[in-house]
Design a protein around this motif. Sequence first.
Motif, short mmCIF file in Angstrom:
data_model
loop_
_atom_site.label_atom_id
_atom_site.label_comp_id
_atom_site.label_asym_id
_atom_site.label_seq_id
_atom_site.Cartn_x
_atom_site.Cartn_y
_atom_site.Cartn_z
N TYR A 167 0.83 -1.20 0.00
CA TYR A 167 0.00 0.00 0.00
C TYR A 167 0.87 1.25 0.00
CZ TYR A 167 -3.57 3.40 1.17
OH TYR A 167 -4.41 4.48 1.14
N THR A 168 0.59 2.16 -0.93
CA THR A 168 1.40 3.37 -1.07
C THR A 168 0.56 4.61 -0.76
OG1 THR A 168 2.80 2.36 -2.76
CG2 THR A 168 2.77 4.76 -2.66
N THR A 169 1.13 5.48 0.06
CA THR A 169 0.55 6.80 0.33
C THR A 169 1.47 7.84 -0.28
OG1 THR A 169 -0.32 6.01 2.46
CG2 THR A 169 -0.23 8.37 2.12
N ASN A 170 0.95 8.72 -1.11
CA ASN A 170 1.74 9.79 -1.69
C ASN A 170 1.58 11.05 -0.83
OD1 ASN A 170 2.76 8.44 -4.10
ND2 ASN A 170 0.62 8.38 -4.75
N CYS A 171 2.69 11.49 -0.26
CA CYS A 171 2.67 12.59 0.71
C CYS A 171 3.56 13.74 0.24
CB CYS A 171 3.17 12.10 2.06
SG CYS A 171 2.16 10.79 2.80
N ASN A 172 3.39 14.88 0.89
CA ASN A 172 4.25 16.04 0.66
C ASN A 172 5.03 16.30 1.95
OD1 ASN A 172 5.29 18.18 -0.87
ND2 ASN A 172 3.84 19.61 0.02
N VAL A 173 6.32 15.99 1.94
CA VAL A 173 7.13 16.08 3.14
C VAL A 173 7.54 17.54 3.38
CG1 VAL A 173 9.25 15.29 4.26
CG2 VAL A 173 7.99 13.75 2.76
N PRO A 174 7.39 18.04 4.63
CA PRO A 174 7.74 19.44 4.92
C PRO A 174 9.22 19.72 4.71
CG PRO A 174 6.43 18.49 6.69
CD PRO A 174 6.83 17.35 5.79
N GLU A 175 9.55 21.00 4.58
CA GLU A 175 10.94 21.42 4.43
C GLU A 175 11.74 21.08 5.68
OE1 GLU A 175 12.79 22.78 2.03
OE2 GLU A 175 11.17 22.64 0.57
N ARG A 176 12.85 20.41 5.49
CA ARG A 176 13.76 20.08 6.57
C ARG A 176 15.18 20.04 6.01
NH1 ARG A 176 9.65 20.78 9.00
NH2 ARG A 176 8.80 19.57 10.76
N THR A 177 16.17 20.21 6.89
CA THR A 177 17.57 19.99 6.53
C THR A 177 18.19 19.10 7.59
OG1 THR A 177 18.30 21.99 7.70
CG2 THR A 177 17.82 22.20 5.34
N GLY A 178 19.21 18.36 7.19
CA GLY A 178 19.91 17.51 8.15
C GLY A 178 19.13 16.26 8.51
N TYR A 179 19.37 15.77 9.71
CA TYR A 179 18.79 14.51 10.19
C TYR A 179 17.44 14.76 10.85
CZ TYR A 179 18.36 10.43 13.37
OH TYR A 179 17.92 9.34 14.08
N HIS A 180 16.44 14.00 10.40
CA HIS A 180 15.12 14.03 11.02
C HIS A 180 14.54 12.62 11.07
CE1 HIS A 180 14.21 18.31 11.67
NE2 HIS A 180 15.08 18.49 10.68
N VAL A 181 13.59 12.42 11.98
CA VAL A 181 12.91 11.13 12.12
C VAL A 181 11.47 11.29 11.66
CG1 VAL A 181 12.09 9.37 13.73
CG2 VAL A 181 14.39 10.32 13.98
N ILE A 182 11.03 10.37 10.82
CA ILE A 182 9.63 10.32 10.38
C ILE A 182 8.96 9.17 11.10
CG2 ILE A 182 8.12 9.82 8.42
CD1 ILE A 182 10.10 11.34 6.66
N LEU A 183 7.81 9.45 11.70
CA LEU A 183 7.02 8.46 12.42
C LEU A 183 5.82 8.08 11.55
CD1 LEU A 183 6.12 6.87 14.95
CD2 LEU A 183 5.14 9.01 15.82
N ALA A 184 5.76 6.80 11.16
CA ALA A 184 4.69 6.30 10.30
C ALA A 184 3.83 5.32 11.10
CB ALA A 184 5.28 5.60 9.07
#
Length: 341
Positions: A167-184
Amino acid sequence: MNLALPNGTLLQKLIAACGMLLMLALLTVLFPETGSAHGYLDVPASRALLCKNNVNKDCGGASYEPQSAEAGKGFPNGGPADGHIASAGNTFPKLDEQTSTRWSKVPMTSGPQAFKWQLNAAHATTTFKYFITKPGWNPNAPLTRASFDLTPFCQVDLNGASPSNYYTTNCNVPERTGYHVILAIWEVSGAPTAYVNVTDADFGGGSALPAPANLASTAVTDNSVSLSWASVAGAASYQVYRDNVAVGTTTSTSYTNTGLSSGTSYSFTVSAIDSSGKASPSSSVVTVKTTGGSTTTYPAWSATTVYVGGNKVSYNGVNYEAKWWTQGETPTGTNVWKVIP
């Protein structure tokens, strides 16, 4: 008329057995099974999946069951407790270890991004939702609700419908730089269950470190490539990429990538990571071909063809065999397709 049955009669036993079956059927309706409804984030690769693929090390049980990171649903009001978000409420405690250099990172850019889940059982679903750490979050402290922007940057409500197994969700990821963690988070309908995955993402930029220089191959075998590069002052670690996908992290200036296919070309780059988890620009590309090679060529993989277990294809010079039914899933050797000679 007395209809009592003598103890131990066959009819009495049959009635008791039927009663038990009816009770089990009722329980199944009232409390649908969710134990088999496991799943994990395949793209971008989750922390647990990189454990399974032996990119992340010392992961405990997550190395064997990335699909089993199960917690309560309702995040941020419910769900796993602060400090245990990455482990899905302490399901896999090792995943809660958090520093800027503890985990390999997946290269990512802000903007459109496909989030692809592999669901072992595509049960009825409430929602898929995605959160990201705030600018200025502390990568060297345990993950808590305060680490994240608590408004999902992407959410898809299925309202009890069942998704596909891929299953695929197409998202728009916010502006970030460097290391970040995404919680799904995948929340199952009709039960208090959610499956929780985190992805360690490198958005690049923000680091004053220069790109590592003098990247070179020092040894090649049928299934491995050894690399070395010049030290970068101020680097806490180095991230190694193969064909633009993170394959490992090291604190030294050398790395050996194993498990490769014979007679196959691979492109490698390296980035330096500073103490805050920010990555330098990538080194120059080094392309290396492993020794050996297959003399067998299979039909080229097609995104529109339906394949079943045992079907063999060729993709980018590498031969693959399907482990089960699939269509449209690009062969990588870490999904439904396994590399074969």
